[in-house]
Design a protein around this motif. Structure first.
Motif, PDB file in Angstrom:
ATOM      1  N   GLN A   1      39.784 -34.363  -8.096  1.00 42.44           N
ATOM      2  CA  GLN A   1      40.992 -33.806  -8.939  1.00 42.44           C
ATOM      3  C   GLN A   1      40.377 -32.764 -10.305  1.00 42.44           C
ATOM      4  O   GLN A   1      39.345 -33.037 -10.197  1.00 42.44           O
ATOM      5  CB  GLN A   1      42.076 -34.033  -9.559  1.00 42.44           C
ATOM      6  N   GLY A   2      40.431 -31.558 -10.175  1.00 45.33           N
ATOM      7  CA  GLY A   2      39.627 -30.630 -10.875  1.00 45.33           C
ATOM      8  C   GLY A   2      38.937 -29.617  -9.531  1.00 45.33           C
ATOM      9  O   GLY A   2      39.160 -27.872 -10.363  1.00 45.33           O
ATOM     10  N   MET A   3      38.657 -30.085  -9.044  1.00 46.70           N
ATOM     11  CA  MET A   3      38.538 -28.774  -7.949  1.00 46.70           C
ATOM     12  C   MET A   3      38.553 -27.903  -7.030  1.00 46.70           C
ATOM     13  O   MET A   3      38.219 -26.668  -7.154  1.00 46.70           O
ATOM     14  CB  MET A   3      37.203 -30.212  -6.588  1.00 46.70           C
ATOM     15  N   SER A   4      40.027 -28.219  -7.544  1.00 46.23           N
ATOM     16  CA  SER A   4      40.908 -26.884  -6.550  1.00 46.23           C
ATOM     17  C   SER A   4      41.262 -26.213  -8.147  1.00 46.23           C
ATOM     18  O   SER A   4      41.276 -24.692  -8.183  1.00 46.23           O
ATOM     19  CB  SER A   4      42.331 -27.398  -6.874  1.00 46.23           C
ATOM     20  N   ASP A   5      40.718 -26.635  -9.467  1.00 46.41           N
ATOM     21  CA  ASP A   5      41.509 -25.117 -10.639  1.00 46.41           C
ATOM     22  C   ASP A   5      39.984 -24.726 -10.437  1.00 46.41           C
ATOM     23  O   ASP A   5      40.370 -23.270 -10.713  1.00 46.41           O
ATOM     24  CB  ASP A   5      41.254 -25.940 -11.907  1.00 46.41           C
ATOM     25  N   LEU A   6      39.025 -24.876 -10.349  1.00 47.79           N
ATOM     26  CA  LEU A   6      37.867 -24.104  -9.774  1.00 47.79           C
ATOM     27  C   LEU A   6      37.862 -23.402  -8.661  1.00 47.79           C
ATOM     28  O   LEU A   6      37.478 -22.287  -8.730  1.00 47.79           O
ATOM     29  CB  LEU A   6      36.509 -25.023 -10.005  1.00 47.79           C
ATOM     30  N   ALA A   7      37.828 -23.857  -8.229  1.00 47.11           N
ATOM     31  CA  ALA A   7      38.012 -23.101  -6.717  1.00 47.11           C
ATOM     32  C   ALA A   7      38.929 -22.172  -6.752  1.00 47.11           C
ATOM     33  O   ALA A   7      38.671 -20.683  -6.227  1.00 47.11           O
ATOM     34  CB  ALA A   7      38.841 -23.828  -4.780  1.00 47.11           C
ATOM     35  N   ALA A   8      40.462 -22.132  -7.560  1.00 48.38           N
ATOM     36  CA  ALA A   8      41.667 -21.223  -7.429  1.00 48.38           C
ATOM     37  C   ALA A   8      40.634 -19.943  -8.532  1.00 48.38           C
ATOM     38  O   ALA A   8      41.466 -18.569  -7.939  1.00 48.38           O
ATOM     39  CB  ALA A   8      42.878 -21.221  -8.418  1.00 48.38           C
ATOM     40  N   VAL A   9      39.880 -20.322  -9.040  1.00 49.75           N
ATOM     41  CA  VAL A   9      39.055 -19.040  -9.902  1.00 49.75           C
ATOM     42  C   VAL A   9      38.736 -18.120  -8.989  1.00 49.75           C
ATOM     43  O   VAL A   9      39.030 -16.431  -9.183  1.00 49.75           O
ATOM     44  CB  VAL A   9      38.007 -19.381 -10.475  1.00 49.75           C
ATOM     45  N   PHE A  10      38.028 -18.402  -8.199  1.00 47.10           N
ATOM     46  CA  PHE A  10      37.301 -17.828  -6.506  1.00 47.10           C
ATOM     47  C   PHE A  10      38.379 -17.111  -5.713  1.00 47.10           C
ATOM     48  O   PHE A  10      38.385 -15.943  -5.342  1.00 47.10           O
ATOM     49  CB  PHE A  10      36.473 -18.429  -6.343  1.00 47.10           C
ATOM     50  N   VAL A  11      39.703 -18.180  -5.306  1.00 50.27           N
ATOM     51  CA  VAL A  11      40.221 -18.056  -4.359  1.00 50.27           C
ATOM     52  C   VAL A  11      41.966 -15.886  -5.305  1.00 50.27           C
ATOM     53  O   VAL A  11      41.287 -15.662  -4.410  1.00 50.27           O
ATOM     54  CB  VAL A  11      41.518 -19.025  -4.475  1.00 50.27           C
TER      55      VAL A  11
ATOM     56  N   ASP B   1      41.862 -14.468 -18.793  1.00 44.76           N
ATOM     57  CA  ASP B   1      41.141 -14.679 -20.182  1.00 44.76           C
ATOM     58  C   ASP B   1      38.915 -15.737 -19.642  1.00 44.76           C
ATOM     59  O   ASP B   1      38.403 -15.627 -20.086  1.00 44.76           O
ATOM     60  CB  ASP B   1      41.099 -15.395 -21.030  1.00 44.76           C
ATOM     61  N   ALA B   2      40.361 -17.361 -18.152  1.00 42.91           N
ATOM     62  CA  ALA B   2      39.133 -17.990 -18.064  1.00 42.91           C
ATOM     63  C   ALA B   2      38.422 -16.899 -16.476  1.00 42.91           C
ATOM     64  O   ALA B   2      36.687 -17.745 -17.243  1.00 42.91           O
ATOM     65  CB  ALA B   2      39.718 -18.680 -17.600  1.00 42.91           C
ATOM     66  N   LEU B   3      38.590 -16.130 -16.366  1.00 42.84           N
ATOM     67  CA  LEU B   3      37.434 -15.272 -15.327  1.00 42.84           C
ATOM     68  C   LEU B   3      36.480 -14.331 -16.713  1.00 42.84           C
ATOM     69  O   LEU B   3      35.403 -14.379 -16.295  1.00 42.84           O
ATOM     70  CB  LEU B   3      38.291 -14.308 -15.184  1.00 42.84           C
ATOM     71  N   ARG B   4      37.636 -13.819 -17.145  1.00 46.96           N
ATOM     72  CA  ARG B   4      36.240 -12.941 -18.629  1.00 46.96           C
ATOM     73  C   ARG B   4      34.846 -14.078 -18.747  1.00 46.96           C
ATOM     74  O   ARG B   4      33.774 -14.155 -19.329  1.00 46.96           O
ATOM     75  CB  ARG B   4      36.837 -12.340 -19.703  1.00 46.96           C
ATOM     76  N   PHE B   5      35.390 -15.566 -19.501  1.00 52.05           N
ATOM     77  CA  PHE B   5      34.652 -16.738 -20.126  1.00 52.05           C
ATOM     78  C   PHE B   5      33.824 -16.748 -18.569  1.00 52.05           C
ATOM     79  O   PHE B   5      32.489 -16.918 -19.033  1.00 52.05           O
ATOM     80  CB  PHE B   5      35.212 -18.146 -19.776  1.00 52.05           C
ATOM     81  N   MET B   6      33.921 -16.720 -17.134  1.00 52.66           N
ATOM     82  CA  MET B   6      33.227 -16.710 -16.042  1.00 52.66           C
ATOM     83  C   MET B   6      32.369 -15.510 -16.100  1.00 52.66           C
ATOM     84  O   MET B   6      31.130 -16.511 -15.758  1.00 52.66           O
ATOM     85  CB  MET B   6      33.942 -17.200 -14.973  1.00 52.66           C
ATOM     86  N   ASP B   7      32.878 -14.928 -16.055  1.00 50.65           N
ATOM     87  CA  ASP B   7      31.993 -12.827 -16.089  1.00 50.65           C
ATOM     88  C   ASP B   7      30.336 -13.576 -16.963  1.00 50.65           C
ATOM     89  O   ASP B   7      29.183 -13.491 -16.311  1.00 50.65           O
ATOM     90  CB  ASP B   7      32.867 -12.586 -16.906  1.00 50.65           C
ATOM     91  N   THR B   8      30.499 -14.513 -19.043  1.00 47.26           N
ATOM     92  CA  THR B   8      29.784 -13.813 -19.250  1.00 47.26           C
ATOM     93  C   THR B   8      28.955 -15.524 -18.691  1.00 47.26           C
ATOM     94  O   THR B   8      27.786 -15.720 -18.487  1.00 47.26           O
ATOM     95  CB  THR B   8      30.234 -14.562 -20.827  1.00 47.26           C
ATOM     96  N   TYR B   9      28.940 -16.501 -18.165  1.00 48.79           N
ATOM     97  CA  TYR B   9      28.254 -18.157 -18.219  1.00 48.79           C
ATOM     98  C   TYR B   9      28.009 -17.299 -16.758  1.00 48.79           C
ATOM     99  O   TYR B   9      26.915 -18.093 -16.680  1.00 48.79           O
ATOM    100  CB  TYR B   9      29.379 -19.069 -17.207  1.00 48.79           C
TER     101      TYR B   9
END
Length: 406
Positions: A161-171, A251-259
């Motif tokens: 659990q948690g992997m789906s949260d992260l994959a969703a960002v790319f999906v 907003d999570a996508l923007r955080f990922m931009d910076t990361y």
């Protein structure tokens, strides 16, 4: 108190040239598609990789072409490719994914894993219209296939659990399923270690955040220590998901931009030494410092390069989310102390703020402390370089490997 004041003054001196945090101004300063095209030559090669990452790091990108930028930030393409070379590479990736997908569904995951993935995909990001669908909807099926294929082809880490949260960002960001899958794979090269039992990656996150709290906010660390919460166990979700659930999805996508912009992709054939030198140069570009200071830091790293220096510089590559965690703690510090929150109530406090954190405030603080911490490490090394160590041999320095950045 004096340490906090000193850190605050130093942060003001190092503050990057960030846009105003009003919504309109933030949107106006995001890297646009036309600005992106200005970073390319006539054949599509990136003219200045450092400027590209610096721009994204400080301003993030507009939503309509994030799917283009992420492929470069994550290193999906071979280094310095042209439009035509990238087009050919994409076709190969699509062909590879079709093969992987066909093979994956001919093989079988354990029924318990299949059941877990099926349950997860229909409860991931239900607050977002893109994912608020039935299991048979194409968006959910895209997420399911990516997780299934990844699980089949990565036996070193079991689906959790948690992997789906992260994959969703790319999906939801990358329309093409094959490219979304390979971007997810690139991201997971480092982050899959978080899902292992007794994860060293997660342990490192706890260690790093503890170090940062002691250094930048000893008052808050002292309070957490007093109530027995210095283990920071309530931060586990933050580490596991790189703060993804703390913001609304956009907003999570923007955080990922910076990361993603923090992590310089190595060029072909780089040695450990070359990679460290280029990483330091990359960080100094993010700092917007002058050439003389940059060269001073680079000379110090070259002169005192050893295993300990290498490990220290490498530790910053994927650590930006930890500085986001530091920001979340500092933003709510006064409420935590004033309300005399304990471990269980701190956990509940942050649970109530899921998807409500201010990404601009978090990013501003996280970037400032990230760059400040790196520069202070480089300053320490430069000071050592300046004080009578110019004639010390590398062999002698290696004998002093117990010397560490603190």
């Amino acid at each position: 108190m004096f340490l906090e004041l000193s850190c605050s003054l130093r942060i003001q001196m190092l503050r990057p040239r960030l846009p105003s945090t009003t919504t309109d101004d933030v949107e106006a300063h995001k890297v646009s598609f036309s600005q992106w095209l200005g970073l390319l030559d006539s054949k599509g090669r990136i003219l200045d990789h450092q400027e590209f990452r610096r721009s994204v790091f400080h301003h993030t990108v507009k939503n309509n072409f994030r799917h283009i930028v992420w492929k470069h930030l994550l290193g999906l393409y071979p280094y310095n490719t042209t439009f035509e070379e990238r087009k050919a590479h994409i076709e190969r990736l699509k062909s590879d994914y079709e093969y992987l997908k066909e093979e994956a569904f001919h093989r079988r995951l354990a029924p318990s894993i299949v059941s877990l993935i099926q349950k997860d995909v229909v409860r991931t990001d239900r607050h977002v219209s893109y994912f608020n669908k039935d299991f048979d909807h194409p968006n959910i099926q895209k997420l399911y296939r990516i997780l299934y294929v990844y699980a089949i082809n990565n036996h070193d880490v079991e689906y959790a659990q948690g992997m789906s949260d992260l994959a969703a960002v790319f999906v939801c960001t990358i329309p093409d399923e094959a490219l979304a899958y390979f971007c997810y794979c690139k991201y997971m090269e480092h982050n899959k270690g978080k899902f292992l039992i007794n994860s060293e990656v997660i342990s490192t996150c706890f260690y790093q955040l503890t170090r940062l709290l002691k250094k930048f906010d000893p008052e808050l660390y002292g309070y957490l220590e007093k109530i027995g919460s210095q283990t920071l166990l309530f931060c586990y979700r933050w580490f596991l998901l790189d703060l993804k659930r703390e913001f609304c999805l956009t907003d999570a996508l923007r955080f990922m931009d910076t990361y993603f912009a923090c992590v310089r992709q190595p060029e072909p054939g780089e040695s450990h030494f070359t990679r460290v030198i280029k990483d330091v140069h990359h960080y100094t570009v993010l700092m917007d410092i002058d050439d003389d200071t940059r060269n001073m830091y680079l000379r110090a790293v070259r002169s005192f390069y050893c295993e300990n220096v290498r490990r220290t510089i490498e530790s910053y590559r994927h650590s930006f989310p930890v500085y986001g965690c530091l920001a979340l703690l500092k933003i709510h510090k006064r409420q935590i102390i004033k309300k005399n929150l304990k471990l269980d109530t701190i956990t509940i406090f942050y649970e109530k703020l899921i998807r409500q954190q201010d990404v601009d405030q978090v990013l501003s603080l996280a970037k400032e402390y990230y760059l400040l911490d790196i520069e202070q490490q480089l300053q320490k090394l430069s000071k050592t370089h300046h004080n009578d160590f110019l004639t010390t041999s590398i062999a002698e320095i290696n004998k002093k490997s117990s010397w560490r950045f603190l």
